[in-house]
Design an enzyme around this catalytic site. Structure first.
Site, PDB file in Angstrom:
ATOM      1  N   SER A  60      -5.332   5.601  11.301  1.00  0.00           N
ATOM      2  CA  SER A  60      -4.338   5.155  10.876  1.00  0.00           C
ATOM      3  C   SER A  60      -3.131   5.115  11.784  1.00  0.00           C
ATOM      4  CB  SER A  60      -3.719   5.458   9.410  1.00  0.00           C
ATOM      5  OG  SER A  60      -2.459   5.265   9.026  1.00  0.00           O
TER       6      SER A  60
ATOM      7  N   TYR B 289      -2.020  13.027   4.405  1.00  0.00           N
ATOM      8  CA  TYR B 289      -2.943  11.936   4.744  1.00  0.00           C
ATOM      9  C   TYR B 289      -2.886  11.642   6.127  1.00  0.00           C
ATOM     10  CZ  TYR B 289      -4.509   7.017   5.163  1.00  0.00           C
ATOM     11  OH  TYR B 289      -4.882   5.625   5.584  1.00  0.00           O
TER      12      TYR B 289
ATOM     13  N   LEU C 274       0.156  -1.213   8.203  1.00  0.00           N
ATOM     14  CA  LEU C 274      -0.048  -1.581   6.901  1.00  0.00           C
ATOM     15  C   LEU C 274      -0.620  -2.823   6.711  1.00  0.00           C
ATOM     16  CD1 LEU C 274       1.259  -1.222   4.259  1.00  0.00           C
ATOM     17  CD2 LEU C 274       3.308  -2.338   4.598  1.00  0.00           C
TER      18      LEU C 274
END
Length: 239
Positions: free
Chosen positions: A132, A145, A177
């Site tokens: 991420s 996370y 995102l």
């Protein structure tokens, strides 16, 4: 042995969102795909073995990898499944911390331990861990996370050293995102606008953007790329 572009791919989290886009891209490239997910797709997918599997459970992963072998020589592993829950760190339920690591990190560990021997036996392979961009641009309420994604980033780097001599590459793809159905439903439009204002490319990321990056990293063209994290976030991080 089959060429790597026709080997069986295992994709976790392959029923929805980014994982489903990765499954579609790999199928288009000629891979039989085993998709491991708690969810099931809306309809059967040609060339895809959909396996209901909780990535927090080692025994279920072992059974799923065994089923994937029925499709042929395993050559590609993509870990896209993730448990994501937003909460301030001081208010985080320990059960959510635990499941975040059991799915995101332990799931990768058990999957790779079960399937890497197949890749080693073949003398080649591709592993991609979906991490991420939040590891590089950390928002509030996601420390747990982000910690799991940092662990996967380190795992990709470490394993690239161990598995390189076996002809196996290990990389990470870090999405920004992304406008998946789940994200659009749960994340305010204002937040999408804020993120886009920080990007070099002023549009929302799409699941296909991530799938395209994965498709490159598992292709024969990426045989000299390993131990890397490819950010796919429209330039938001610019690291």
């Amino acid at each position: 042995m089959p060429p790597i572009e026709h080997s069986t791919a295992i994709v976790t989290g392959g029923a929805r969102g980014i994982g489903a886009a990765i499954v579609s891209r790999l199928r288009a490239a000629g891979h039989p795909v085993a998709s491991l997910d708690l969810a099931t797709p809306d309809e059967p997918r040609e060339g895809v073995l959909d396996i209901v599997c909780d990535l927090a459970e080692q025994a279920q992963i072992a059974v799923a990898v065994g089923a994937a072998r029925s499709l042929g020589q395993i050559g590609v592993i993509v870990h896209a499944a993730a448990f994501q829950h937003m909460a301030p760190f001081t208010e985080l339920d320990p059960a959510d911390w635990d499941r975040s690591f059991r799915v995101n990190v332990d799931g990768a560990f058990h999957l790779l331990q079960a399937a890497v021997p197949d890749l080693r036996a073949a003398g080649w392979g591709r592993i991609v861990l979906i991490t991420s961009s939040s590891y590089f641009q950390p928002p509030a309420g996601m420390s747990h996370y982000i910690a799991t994604k940092g662990a996967l980033t380190g795992l990709a780097r470490g394993l690239s050293t161990e598995l390189g001599p076996d002809g196996i590459t290990v990389n990470a793809v870090a999405p920004g995102l992304t406008a998946t159905e789940n994200a659009v439903r749960n994340i305010p439009a204002e937040h999408f606008a804020l993120v886009q204002s920080r990007q070099a490319i002023g549009r929302a990321g799409q699941a296909d953007d991530i799938a395209a990056a994965v498709a490159y990293l598992v292709s024969p063209d990426a045989g000299f790329v390993t131990g890397q994290t490819l950010l796919v976030d429209g330039g938001e991080s610019r690291v």
